[in-house]
Design a protein around this motif. Structure first.
Motif, PDB file in Angstrom:
ATOM      1  N   ALA A 271      16.702  -3.182   1.295  1.00  0.00           N
ATOM      2  CA  ALA A 271      17.274  -4.409   1.853  1.00  0.00           C
ATOM      3  C   ALA A 271      17.522  -5.476   0.784  1.00  0.00           C
ATOM      4  CB  ALA A 271      16.350  -4.971   2.930  1.00  0.00           C
ATOM      5  N   TYR A 272      16.857  -5.363  -0.378  1.00  0.00           N
ATOM      6  CA  TYR A 272      17.000  -6.361  -1.437  1.00  0.00           C
ATOM      7  C   TYR A 272      17.765  -5.826  -2.640  1.00  0.00           C
ATOM      8  CZ  TYR A 272      13.827  -9.228   1.222  1.00  0.00           C
ATOM      9  OH  TYR A 272      13.263  -9.983   2.214  1.00  0.00           O
ATOM     10  N   GLY A 273      18.434  -4.706  -2.482  1.00  0.00           N
ATOM     11  CA  GLY A 273      19.245  -4.152  -3.562  1.00  0.00           C
ATOM     12  C   GLY A 273      18.405  -3.845  -4.794  1.00  0.00           C
ATOM     13  N   PRO A 274      18.886  -4.236  -5.978  1.00  0.00           N
ATOM     14  CA  PRO A 274      18.175  -3.901  -7.215  1.00  0.00           C
ATOM     15  C   PRO A 274      17.004  -4.839  -7.545  1.00  0.00           C
ATOM     16  CG  PRO A 274      20.177  -5.076  -7.743  1.00  0.00           C
ATOM     17  CD  PRO A 274      20.177  -4.862  -6.236  1.00  0.00           C
ATOM     18  N   HIS A 275      16.724  -5.813  -6.674  1.00  0.00           N
ATOM     19  CA  HIS A 275      15.650  -6.779  -6.950  1.00  0.00           C
ATOM     20  C   HIS A 275      14.305  -6.067  -7.087  1.00  0.00           C
ATOM     21  CE1 HIS A 275      13.684 -10.670  -6.980  1.00  0.00           C
ATOM     22  NE2 HIS A 275      12.782 -10.151  -6.171  1.00  0.00           N
ATOM     23  N   LYS A 276      13.543  -6.440  -8.113  1.00  0.00           N
ATOM     24  CA  LYS A 276      12.212  -5.873  -8.338  1.00  0.00           C
ATOM     25  C   LYS A 276      11.160  -6.906  -7.960  1.00  0.00           C
ATOM     26  CE  LYS A 276      13.722  -2.960 -12.143  1.00  0.00           C
ATOM     27  NZ  LYS A 276      13.617  -2.674 -13.583  1.00  0.00           N
ATOM     28  N   PHE A 277      10.172  -6.490  -7.183  1.00  0.00           N
ATOM     29  CA  PHE A 277       9.049  -7.339  -6.812  1.00  0.00           C
ATOM     30  C   PHE A 277       7.879  -6.946  -7.702  1.00  0.00           C
ATOM     31  CE2 PHE A 277      11.809  -7.057  -3.162  1.00  0.00           C
ATOM     32  CZ  PHE A 277      11.870  -8.375  -2.720  1.00  0.00           C
ATOM     33  N   TRP A 278       7.546  -7.804  -8.660  1.00  0.00           N
ATOM     34  CA  TRP A 278       6.534  -7.488  -9.662  1.00  0.00           C
ATOM     35  C   TRP A 278       5.131  -7.830  -9.181  1.00  0.00           C
ATOM     36  CZ3 TRP A 278       7.269  -4.678 -13.898  1.00  0.00           C
ATOM     37  CH2 TRP A 278       8.586  -4.483 -14.313  1.00  0.00           C
ATOM     38  N   GLY A 279       4.181  -7.032  -9.627  1.00  0.00           N
ATOM     39  CA  GLY A 279       2.780  -7.257  -9.311  1.00  0.00           C
ATOM     40  C   GLY A 279       1.925  -6.449 -10.258  1.00  0.00           C
ATOM     41  N   HIS A 280       0.733  -6.081  -9.819  1.00  0.00           N
ATOM     42  CA  HIS A 280      -0.149  -5.276 -10.653  1.00  0.00           C
ATOM     43  C   HIS A 280      -0.967  -4.323  -9.784  1.00  0.00           C
ATOM     44  CE1 HIS A 280      -2.620  -8.727  -9.481  1.00  0.00           C
ATOM     45  NE2 HIS A 280      -3.630  -7.889  -9.525  1.00  0.00           N
ATOM     46  N   VAL A 281      -1.460  -3.264 -10.401  1.00  0.00           N
ATOM     47  CA  VAL A 281      -2.255  -2.256  -9.710  1.00  0.00           C
ATOM     48  C   VAL A 281      -3.650  -2.825  -9.467  1.00  0.00           C
ATOM     49  CG1 VAL A 281      -3.236   0.065  -9.870  1.00  0.00           C
ATOM     50  CG2 VAL A 281      -0.942  -0.394 -10.798  1.00  0.00           C
ATOM     51  N   MET A 282      -4.101  -2.757  -8.220  1.00  0.00           N
ATOM     52  CA  MET A 282      -5.419  -3.300  -7.886  1.00  0.00           C
ATOM     53  C   MET A 282      -6.504  -2.237  -7.872  1.00  0.00           C
ATOM     54  SD  MET A 282      -4.528  -6.148  -5.020  1.00  0.00           S
ATOM     55  CE  MET A 282      -6.226  -6.653  -4.890  1.00  0.00           C
ATOM     56  N   ARG A 283      -6.193  -1.053  -7.387  1.00  0.00           N
ATOM     57  CA  ARG A 283      -7.182   0.028  -7.369  1.00  0.00           C
ATOM     58  C   ARG A 283      -6.517   1.351  -7.128  1.00  0.00           C
ATOM     59  NH1 ARG A 283     -10.193  -0.161  -1.603  1.00  0.00           N
ATOM     60  NH2 ARG A 283      -8.553  -1.153  -0.461  1.00  0.00           N
TER      61      ARG A 283
ATOM     62  N   ARG B 127       0.870  -1.174   0.000  1.00  0.00           N
ATOM     63  CA  ARG B 127       0.000   0.000   0.000  1.00  0.00           C
ATOM     64  C   ARG B 127       0.905   1.221   0.000  1.00  0.00           C
ATOM     65  NH1 ARG B 127      -5.243   0.184   3.668  1.00  0.00           N
ATOM     66  NH2 ARG B 127      -6.183   1.978   2.682  1.00  0.00           N
ATOM     67  N   LEU B 128       0.663   2.144  -0.922  1.00  0.00           N
ATOM     68  CA  LEU B 128       1.545   3.301  -1.009  1.00  0.00           C
ATOM     69  C   LEU B 128       0.792   4.534  -1.466  1.00  0.00           C
ATOM     70  CD1 LEU B 128       2.298   3.642  -4.330  1.00  0.00           C
ATOM     71  CD2 LEU B 128       3.346   1.465  -3.776  1.00  0.00           C
ATOM     72  N   ASP B 129       1.411   5.667  -1.250  1.00  0.00           N
ATOM     73  CA  ASP B 129       0.852   6.945  -1.689  1.00  0.00           C
ATOM     74  C   ASP B 129       1.403   7.267  -3.072  1.00  0.00           C
ATOM     75  OD1 ASP B 129      -0.530   7.446   0.718  1.00  0.00           O
ATOM     76  OD2 ASP B 129       1.302   8.203   1.650  1.00  0.00           O
TER      77      ASP B 129
END
Length: 60
Positions: free
Chosen positions: A48-60, A25-27
């Motif tokens: 904490a995870y360096g350049p790692h990207k955590f992929w997902g999608h916009v929900m609302r 959840r973000l602004d």
């Protein structure tokens, strides 16, 4: 003296969380809101995870 583990109890010693699905959840700045669409692919990063990207999608 060392520590010991007993098998006499029926309750679990540890419970692991299911982290296969996480929510972030973000602004979002007002100027960027119009650039987002529900279902759009997105990623977040964490120092904490360096350049790692955590992929997902916009929900609302």
């Amino acid at each position: 003296m060392g520590e010991s583990v007993s098998t006499q109890f029926d309750s679990p010693v540890i419970t692991m969380a299911d982290d296969s699905v996480l929510r972030v959840r973000l602004d979002v700045d007002e100027g960027d809101v119009s650039k987002l669409k529900v279902g759009q692919r997105a990623y977040v990063t964490a120092e904490a995870y360096g350049p790692h990207k955590f992929w997902g999608h916009v929900m609302r």
